[in-house]
Design a protein around this motif. Structure first.
Motif, PDB file in Angstrom:
ATOM      1  N   GLY A   8      48.224  33.348  31.257  1.00 36.50           N
ATOM      2  CA  GLY A   8      48.191  32.518  32.372  1.00 36.50           C
ATOM      3  C   GLY A   8      47.896  30.982  32.340  1.00 36.50           C
ATOM      4  N   ASP A   9      48.071  30.535  33.565  1.00 36.69           N
ATOM      5  CA  ASP A   9      47.639  29.246  33.510  1.00 36.69           C
ATOM      6  C   ASP A   9      46.153  29.806  33.984  1.00 36.69           C
ATOM      7  OD1 ASP A   9      46.913  29.662  36.207  1.00 36.69           O
ATOM      8  OD2 ASP A   9      48.170  28.558  37.161  1.00 36.69           O
ATOM      9  N   GLU A  10      45.312  27.993  33.661  1.00 43.63           N
ATOM     10  CA  GLU A  10      44.368  27.825  33.922  1.00 43.63           C
ATOM     11  C   GLU A  10      43.741  28.475  35.026  1.00 43.63           C
ATOM     12  OE1 GLU A  10      41.703  24.097  34.793  1.00 43.63           O
ATOM     13  OE2 GLU A  10      42.802  23.784  32.756  1.00 43.63           O
ATOM     14  N   ALA A  11      44.005  28.344  36.159  1.00 39.37           N
ATOM     15  CA  ALA A  11      43.366  28.599  37.150  1.00 39.37           C
ATOM     16  C   ALA A  11      42.572  30.757  37.355  1.00 39.37           C
ATOM     17  CB  ALA A  11      44.187  28.958  38.395  1.00 39.37           C
ATOM     18  N   THR A  12      44.475  31.241  36.589  1.00 39.33           N
ATOM     19  CA  THR A  12      44.351  33.068  36.547  1.00 39.33           C
ATOM     20  C   THR A  12      43.396  32.922  35.488  1.00 39.33           C
ATOM     21  OG1 THR A  12      46.909  32.379  37.241  1.00 39.33           O
ATOM     22  CG2 THR A  12      45.663  34.687  35.918  1.00 39.33           C
ATOM     23  N   GLY A  13      43.370  32.085  34.505  1.00 43.58           N
ATOM     24  CA  GLY A  13      41.966  32.144  33.191  1.00 43.58           C
ATOM     25  C   GLY A  13      41.196  32.418  33.793  1.00 43.58           C
ATOM     26  N   MET A  14      40.381  31.652  34.690  1.00 41.56           N
ATOM     27  CA  MET A  14      39.477  31.793  34.699  1.00 41.56           C
ATOM     28  C   MET A  14      38.739  32.134  35.971  1.00 41.56           C
ATOM     29  SD  MET A  14      37.893  29.317  32.902  1.00 41.56           S
ATOM     30  CE  MET A  14      38.802  29.676  31.588  1.00 41.56           C
ATOM     31  N   ARG A  15      39.831  32.502  36.635  1.00 40.84           N
ATOM     32  CA  ARG A  15      39.620  34.123  37.766  1.00 40.84           C
ATOM     33  C   ARG A  15      39.491  35.357  37.444  1.00 40.84           C
ATOM     34  NH1 ARG A  15      43.771  33.595  40.563  1.00 40.84           N
ATOM     35  NH2 ARG A  15      45.608  34.762  39.378  1.00 40.84           N
ATOM     36  N   GLU A  16      40.349  35.707  36.229  1.00 42.90           N
ATOM     37  CA  GLU A  16      40.250  36.394  35.692  1.00 42.90           C
ATOM     38  C   GLU A  16      38.966  36.857  34.898  1.00 42.90           C
ATOM     39  OE1 GLU A  16      42.414  39.080  35.651  1.00 42.90           O
ATOM     40  OE2 GLU A  16      42.673  38.570  37.403  1.00 42.90           O
ATOM     41  N   LEU A  17      38.521  35.911  34.180  1.00 45.08           N
ATOM     42  CA  LEU A  17      37.060  36.014  33.942  1.00 45.08           C
ATOM     43  C   LEU A  17      36.056  35.850  35.006  1.00 45.08           C
ATOM     44  CD1 LEU A  17      38.155  32.945  30.469  1.00 45.08           C
ATOM     45  CD2 LEU A  17      37.255  35.802  30.264  1.00 45.08           C
ATOM     46  N   ARG A  18      35.916  34.932  35.158  1.00 39.28           N
ATOM     47  CA  ARG A  18      34.816  35.598  36.209  1.00 39.28           C
ATOM     48  C   ARG A  18      34.912  37.533  36.992  1.00 39.28           C
ATOM     49  NH1 ARG A  18      36.767  30.764  38.721  1.00 39.28           N
ATOM     50  NH2 ARG A  18      36.011  28.828  38.429  1.00 39.28           N
ATOM     51  N   ARG A  19      35.919  37.695  37.253  1.00 39.01           N
ATOM     52  CA  ARG A  19      35.902  39.267  37.895  1.00 39.01           C
ATOM     53  C   ARG A  19      35.519  40.307  36.644  1.00 39.01           C
ATOM     54  NH1 ARG A  19      41.323  41.179  37.654  1.00 39.01           N
ATOM     55  NH2 ARG A  19      40.278  42.851  38.589  1.00 39.01           N
ATOM     56  N   TYR A  20      35.395  39.742  34.982  1.00 44.54           N
ATOM     57  CA  TYR A  20      34.873  40.703  33.796  1.00 44.54           C
ATOM     58  C   TYR A  20      33.186  40.279  34.184  1.00 44.54           C
ATOM     59  CZ  TYR A  20      39.041  40.403  31.576  1.00 44.54           C
ATOM     60  OH  TYR A  20      40.354  40.891  31.554  1.00 44.54           O
ATOM     61  N   TRP A  21      32.968  39.508  34.924  1.00 43.73           N
ATOM     62  CA  TRP A  21      31.197  38.796  34.952  1.00 43.73           C
ATOM     63  C   TRP A  21      31.374  39.015  36.041  1.00 43.73           C
ATOM     64  CZ3 TRP A  21      29.890  37.247  30.409  1.00 43.73           C
ATOM     65  CH2 TRP A  21      30.137  36.659  29.695  1.00 43.73           C
ATOM     66  N   GLN A  22      32.045  39.323  37.469  1.00 48.69           N
ATOM     67  CA  GLN A  22      31.581  40.018  38.416  1.00 48.69           C
ATOM     68  C   GLN A  22      31.549  41.831  38.364  1.00 48.69           C
ATOM     69  OE1 GLN A  22      33.966  38.510  40.724  1.00 48.69           O
ATOM     70  NE2 GLN A  22      33.077  37.204  41.468  1.00 48.69           N
ATOM     71  N   ALA A  23      32.460  42.196  37.725  1.00 46.23           N
ATOM     72  CA  ALA A  23      32.195  43.725  36.370  1.00 46.23           C
ATOM     73  C   ALA A  23      31.078  44.482  35.915  1.00 46.23           C
ATOM     74  CB  ALA A  23      33.659  44.072  36.170  1.00 46.23           C
ATOM     75  N   GLY A  24      29.823  42.852  35.338  1.00 52.03           N
ATOM     76  CA  GLY A  24      28.800  43.103  34.234  1.00 52.03           C
ATOM     77  C   GLY A  24      29.238  43.061  32.899  1.00 52.03           C
ATOM     78  N   VAL A  25      29.927  42.338  33.165  1.00 50.80           N
ATOM     79  CA  VAL A  25      30.669  42.168  31.832  1.00 50.80           C
ATOM     80  C   VAL A  25      29.060  41.119  30.873  1.00 50.80           C
ATOM     81  CG1 VAL A  25      31.888  40.829  29.351  1.00 50.80           C
ATOM     82  CG2 VAL A  25      32.473  42.415  31.307  1.00 50.80           C
ATOM     83  N   THR A  26      28.564  41.356  29.666  1.00 51.87           N
ATOM     84  CA  THR A  26      27.316  41.222  28.913  1.00 51.87           C
ATOM     85  C   THR A  26      27.822  40.109  27.966  1.00 51.87           C
ATOM     86  OG1 THR A  26      26.188  42.343  28.473  1.00 51.87           O
ATOM     87  CG2 THR A  26      25.888  42.261  30.355  1.00 51.87           C
ATOM     88  N   ASP A  27      29.101  40.687  27.043  1.00 51.20           N
ATOM     89  CA  ASP A  27      29.123  39.713  26.105  1.00 51.20           C
ATOM     90  C   ASP A  27      31.042  39.775  25.912  1.00 51.20           C
ATOM     91  OD1 ASP A  27      27.398  40.186  24.759  1.00 51.20           O
ATOM     92  OD2 ASP A  27      26.921  42.248  24.143  1.00 51.20           O
TER      93      ASP A  27
END
Length: 51
Positions: A8-27
């Protein structure tokens, strides 16, 4: 979660990556596609992502 793709676009990509961090992704392994400039920009954006 083993493998996933963010597109997706930049905003979509950043939003999805933030969701991963919030879910506890460490790597996170990032494999950007596009021109050299686009790949460099993507890596830079991900490196600055606030957790």
């Amino acid at each position: 979660m083993a493998d996933t793709v963010v597109t997706g676009d930049e905003a979509t990509g950043m939003r999805e990556l933030r969701r991963y961090w919030q879910a506890g992704v460490t790597d996170l392994a990032v494999a950007p596609i596009g021109s050299r400039a686009e790949r460099k920009r993507t890596v830079g954006l991900v490196a600055r992502l606030e957790r």
